[in-house]
Design a protein around this motif. Structure first.
Motif, PDB file in Angstrom:
ATOM      1  N   ILE A 328       0.834  -1.207   0.000  1.00 47.73           N
ATOM      2  CA  ILE A 328       0.000   0.000   0.000  1.00 47.73           C
ATOM      3  C   ILE A 328       0.873   1.263   0.000  1.00 47.73           C
ATOM      4  CG2 ILE A 328      -1.817   1.264   1.199  1.00 47.73           C
ATOM      5  CD1 ILE A 328      -2.868  -1.322   2.289  1.00 47.73           C
ATOM      6  N   PRO A 329       1.068   1.859  -1.158  1.00 54.13           N
ATOM      7  CA  PRO A 329       1.779   3.139  -1.175  1.00 54.13           C
ATOM      8  C   PRO A 329       0.810   4.238  -0.737  1.00 54.13           C
ATOM      9  CG  PRO A 329       1.241   2.408  -3.409  1.00 54.13           C
ATOM     10  CD  PRO A 329       0.583   1.448  -2.482  1.00 54.13           C
ATOM     11  N   GLU A 332       0.778   9.479  -4.237  1.00 52.98           N
ATOM     12  CA  GLU A 332       1.286   9.100  -5.562  1.00 52.98           C
ATOM     13  C   GLU A 332       2.799   8.991  -5.629  1.00 52.98           C
ATOM     14  OE1 GLU A 332      -0.238  11.371  -8.924  1.00 52.98           O
ATOM     15  OE2 GLU A 332      -2.254  10.873  -8.193  1.00 52.98           O
ATOM     16  N   SER A 333       3.492   9.825  -4.838  1.00 55.43           N
ATOM     17  CA  SER A 333       4.958   9.866  -4.925  1.00 55.43           C
ATOM     18  C   SER A 333       5.584   8.561  -4.452  1.00 55.43           C
ATOM     19  CB  SER A 333       5.494  11.027  -4.101  1.00 55.43           C
ATOM     20  OG  SER A 333       5.117  10.827  -2.743  1.00 55.43           O
ATOM     21  N   THR A 334       4.836   7.748  -3.740  1.00 53.78           N
ATOM     22  CA  THR A 334       5.417   6.508  -3.209  1.00 53.78           C
ATOM     23  C   THR A 334       5.129   5.298  -4.096  1.00 53.78           C
ATOM     24  OG1 THR A 334       3.448   6.107  -1.888  1.00 53.78           O
ATOM     25  CG2 THR A 334       5.237   7.337  -0.828  1.00 53.78           C
ATOM     26  N   GLU A 335       4.405   5.556  -5.191  1.00 50.44           N
ATOM     27  CA  GLU A 335       3.963   4.413  -5.998  1.00 50.44           C
ATOM     28  C   GLU A 335       5.129   3.613  -6.581  1.00 50.44           C
ATOM     29  OE1 GLU A 335       0.022   4.215  -8.325  1.00 50.44           O
ATOM     30  OE2 GLU A 335       1.585   4.504  -9.834  1.00 50.44           O
ATOM     31  N   SER A 336       6.183   4.341  -7.041  1.00 44.54           N
ATOM     32  CA  SER A 336       7.252   3.549  -7.657  1.00 44.54           C
ATOM     33  C   SER A 336       8.016   2.748  -6.603  1.00 44.54           C
ATOM     34  CB  SER A 336       8.181   4.419  -8.502  1.00 44.54           C
ATOM     35  OG  SER A 336       8.627   5.491  -7.734  1.00 44.54           O
ATOM     36  N   ALA A 337       8.144   3.278  -5.394  1.00 41.47           N
ATOM     37  CA  ALA A 337       8.744   2.483  -4.311  1.00 41.47           C
ATOM     38  C   ALA A 337       7.869   1.270  -4.033  1.00 41.47           C
ATOM     39  CB  ALA A 337       8.889   3.328  -3.052  1.00 41.47           C
ATOM     40  N   GLY A 338       6.544   1.486  -4.104  1.00 41.51           N
ATOM     41  CA  GLY A 338       5.600   0.381  -3.912  1.00 41.51           C
ATOM     42  C   GLY A 338       5.809  -0.712  -4.941  1.00 41.51           C
ATOM     43  N   SER A 355      -3.112  -2.416  -5.253  1.00 46.06           N
ATOM     44  CA  SER A 355      -4.241  -1.923  -6.040  1.00 46.06           C
ATOM     45  C   SER A 355      -3.857  -0.596  -6.678  1.00 46.06           C
ATOM     46  CB  SER A 355      -5.510  -1.825  -5.188  1.00 46.06           C
ATOM     47  OG  SER A 355      -5.260  -1.045  -4.063  1.00 46.06           O
ATOM     48  N   TYR A 356      -4.666  -0.182  -7.643  1.00 44.57           N
ATOM     49  CA  TYR A 356      -4.249   0.925  -8.512  1.00 44.57           C
ATOM     50  C   TYR A 356      -4.695   2.288  -8.031  1.00 44.57           C
ATOM     51  CZ  TYR A 356      -3.461  -3.158 -11.382  1.00 44.57           C
ATOM     52  OH  TYR A 356      -3.046  -4.374 -11.825  1.00 44.57           O
ATOM     53  N   ARG A 357      -5.591   2.342  -7.077  1.00 45.14           N
ATOM     54  CA  ARG A 357      -6.071   3.642  -6.598  1.00 45.14           C
ATOM     55  C   ARG A 357      -6.633   3.526  -5.187  1.00 45.14           C
ATOM     56  NH1 ARG A 357     -11.468   4.257 -10.219  1.00 45.14           N
ATOM     57  NH2 ARG A 357      -9.948   4.238 -11.883  1.00 45.14           N
ATOM     58  N   GLY A 358      -6.964   4.682  -4.594  1.00 46.88           N
ATOM     59  CA  GLY A 358      -7.597   4.704  -3.280  1.00 46.88           C
ATOM     60  C   GLY A 358      -6.654   5.177  -2.192  1.00 46.88           C
ATOM     61  N   GLU A 365      -9.066  -1.687   3.365  1.00 46.88           N
ATOM     62  CA  GLU A 365     -10.333  -2.432   3.253  1.00 46.88           C
ATOM     63  C   GLU A 365     -10.226  -3.507   2.176  1.00 46.88           C
ATOM     64  OE1 GLU A 365     -13.319   1.220   4.541  1.00 46.88           O
ATOM     65  OE2 GLU A 365     -13.246   0.573   2.435  1.00 46.88           O
ATOM     66  N   ARG A 366      -9.643  -3.094   1.058  1.00 50.67           N
ATOM     67  CA  ARG A 366      -9.504  -4.070  -0.029  1.00 50.67           C
ATOM     68  C   ARG A 366      -8.562  -5.213   0.364  1.00 50.67           C
ATOM     69  NH1 ARG A 366      -8.973  -6.174  -5.143  1.00 50.67           N
ATOM     70  NH2 ARG A 366      -6.779  -6.495  -5.610  1.00 50.67           N
ATOM     71  N   ALA A 367      -7.472  -4.859   1.072  1.00 55.00           N
ATOM     72  CA  ALA A 367      -6.532  -5.892   1.521  1.00 55.00           C
ATOM     73  C   ALA A 367      -7.263  -6.921   2.387  1.00 55.00           C
ATOM     74  CB  ALA A 367      -5.386  -5.261   2.293  1.00 55.00           C
ATOM     75  N   ASN A 368      -8.137  -6.436   3.261  1.00 53.39           N
ATOM     76  CA  ASN A 368      -8.907  -7.364   4.101  1.00 53.39           C
ATOM     77  C   ASN A 368      -9.872  -8.194   3.261  1.00 53.39           C
ATOM     78  OD1 ASN A 368      -8.145  -7.159   6.931  1.00 53.39           O
ATOM     79  ND2 ASN A 368      -8.698  -4.993   6.735  1.00 53.39           N
TER      80      ASN A 368
END
Ligand code: HAM
Length: 411
Positions: A328-329, A332-338, A355-358, A365-368
């Motif tokens: 879970i990044p 947005e700035s953490t997405e590439s580290a993710g 996941s791609y957004r949120g 919630e989605r992870a659960n």
């Protein structure tokens, strides 16, 4: 247009059902390999001639249940209703009749135009074994023992019973057939129209009739025992001795004739009370004439097949859904580290998703929802410090783990 439906008698395997199905196949494949069987994959379509005579031109499968069609080249094709005939066709076609024994395991879809109900489908799936070459009753016993081992490994053996019979050799069957014709002819008018036709062509088939009236007559019909030749009786006796030695429990059932015509000597079924009327989970026997029917030399063989759907329903518990790690990044700035973390985990063979957004809340919630076991939370300050927050989604506890130690943490 109305939404198209699945073809009657076919099913989609999704989620738990797919996992049950896969577990049956994986388990059978593993046990079959331990017993020395190699997997063959033969085509689902075969020339109609592969089945038409070999399964018996009075069997229900051939007379009522085959999916056959003429293809664009004018060849008659059948969706395989079972696996044994195709394996024998492949044995001959690949020149393997000189390299015996062949020990074959297979798994895949079969097709029969039957009336669908619980445990009975038009597209169903089988696992199966064929041991081609040996004529000794020890081969029959080993094939049965392997089937029993599959049922034990699946945890369903307590719910099933092995029913055993012999159909003797040809002279035994000829004598028995004459006895059956004598008996059923006396009651001809009480037989169903189907069985009246069977009386002339293949009276053994009457023993397999589902008709109520027929079944009452079958109850008092002669059994094959007294008509067995000496060598057929010895074969059957030896088979039973081997089963005792291999610790495979069984009970004799002289009414088992099997629904296909290629059997002689051994015929058996593993049955259960736990599935209602479709209680046969595994069936098989010896079929010494089939390879020759496919154009090969006279070659003894024995095998079985089991319905995967029926075994899947019997499983004491469903295999657990796979659990993964949610990355879970945060922002947005953490997405590439993710993405880097994600691929590192996957590279180590760990199931991981991002996941791609949120926002953080939505992603947790989605992870659960997907049943992830942990979430790797990556905020800007944590990344700058070279760490991630790892949340155990079962216990809810959160710990800091160095990014470089994440793979080790989960492995
Ligand atoms: P079978 O008795 O016709 O034998 O089928 C084997 C098993 O496949 C049955 O016991 C049942 O569990 C499953 N089965 C059959 N028809 C259906 C259906 N419509 N829906 C769901 N499950 C079904 C054979 O197929 C032989 N080839 C077995 C064999 C192998 N004999 C020698 N080698």
């Amino acid at each position: 247009m109305a939404a198209p439906q699945a073809v009657r008698g076919t099913r989609d395997l999704i989620g738990e059902e797919q996992r049950r199905h896969q577990h049956v196949v994986d388990t059978a494949r593993r046990i079959a390999a331990i017993y020395g069987f190699d997997e063959w994959v033969t085509p689902i379509i075969e020339p109609t001639a592969v089945f038409a005579r070999s399964l018996g031109d009075t069997s229900d499968v051939v007379t009522k249940e085959m999916y056959s069609f003429e293809d664009r080249g004018g060849e008659w094709i059948t969706l395989r209703p079972e696996g044994t005939a195709g394996v024998c066709r492949a044995l001959v076609g690949n020149g393997l009749t000189q390299s015996l024994p062949q020990k074959v395991f297979y798994a895949g879809p079969m097709f029969r135009y039957e009336r669908p109900q619980k445990g009975r489908y038009r597209q169903f799936h089988q696992i199966g074994l064929e041991l081609i070459g040996p004529s000794e009753p020890l081969a029959d016993a080993e094939v049965i023992a392997c089937g029993w081992a599959v049922l034990q490994a699946l945890g369903v053996s307590d719910a099933t019973v092995l029913e055993l019979n012999t159909l003797g050799d040809k002279p035994s069957r000829d004598a028995y057939r004459a006895a059956l014709i004598g008996y059923f002819s006396e009651h001809r008018e009480q037989l169903s129209p189907d069985s009246q036709a069977r009386l002339d062509r293949n009276p053994l088939r009457i023993l397999d009739s589902k008709d109520e009236g027929d079944r009452r007559l079958v109850g008092s019909a002669p059994t094959i025992g007294p008509y067995l030749t000496e060598s057929a009786a010895i074969f059957y006796r030896d088979l039973q001795a081997h089963l005792h030695r291999l610790a495979v429990p069984f009970r004799e059932n002289p009414r088992i004739v099997r629904g296909l015509d290629y059997y002689g000597h051994t015929a058996f079924e593993f049955v259960t009370n736990a599935l209602g009327s479709q209680g046969t989970v595994m069936g098989g026997g010896r079929y010494d004439g089939l390879v020759e029917e496919m154009g090969g030399p006279s070659t003894p063989a024995v095998g079985w097949a089991a319905g995967i759907e029926r075994l899947a329903m019997l499983l004491p518990q469903a295999p657990a859904a796979p659990v993964g790690i949610a990355v879970i990044p945060v922002g947005e700035s953490t997405e590439s580290a993710g993405l880097e973390v994600l691929q590192a985990l996957r590279g180590a063979g760990l199931r991981a998703e991002m996941s791609y957004r949120g926002n953080l809340k939505r992603r947790l919630e989605r992870a659960n929802r997907i049943g992830a076991r942990a979430a790797v939370i990556l905020g800007e300050t944590e990344i700058a410090a070279g760490i991630a927050n790892v949340k155990d989604l079962t216990s809810g506890t959160q710990t800091e783990v160095p990014l470089s130690g994440l793979v080790a943490h989960f492995s």
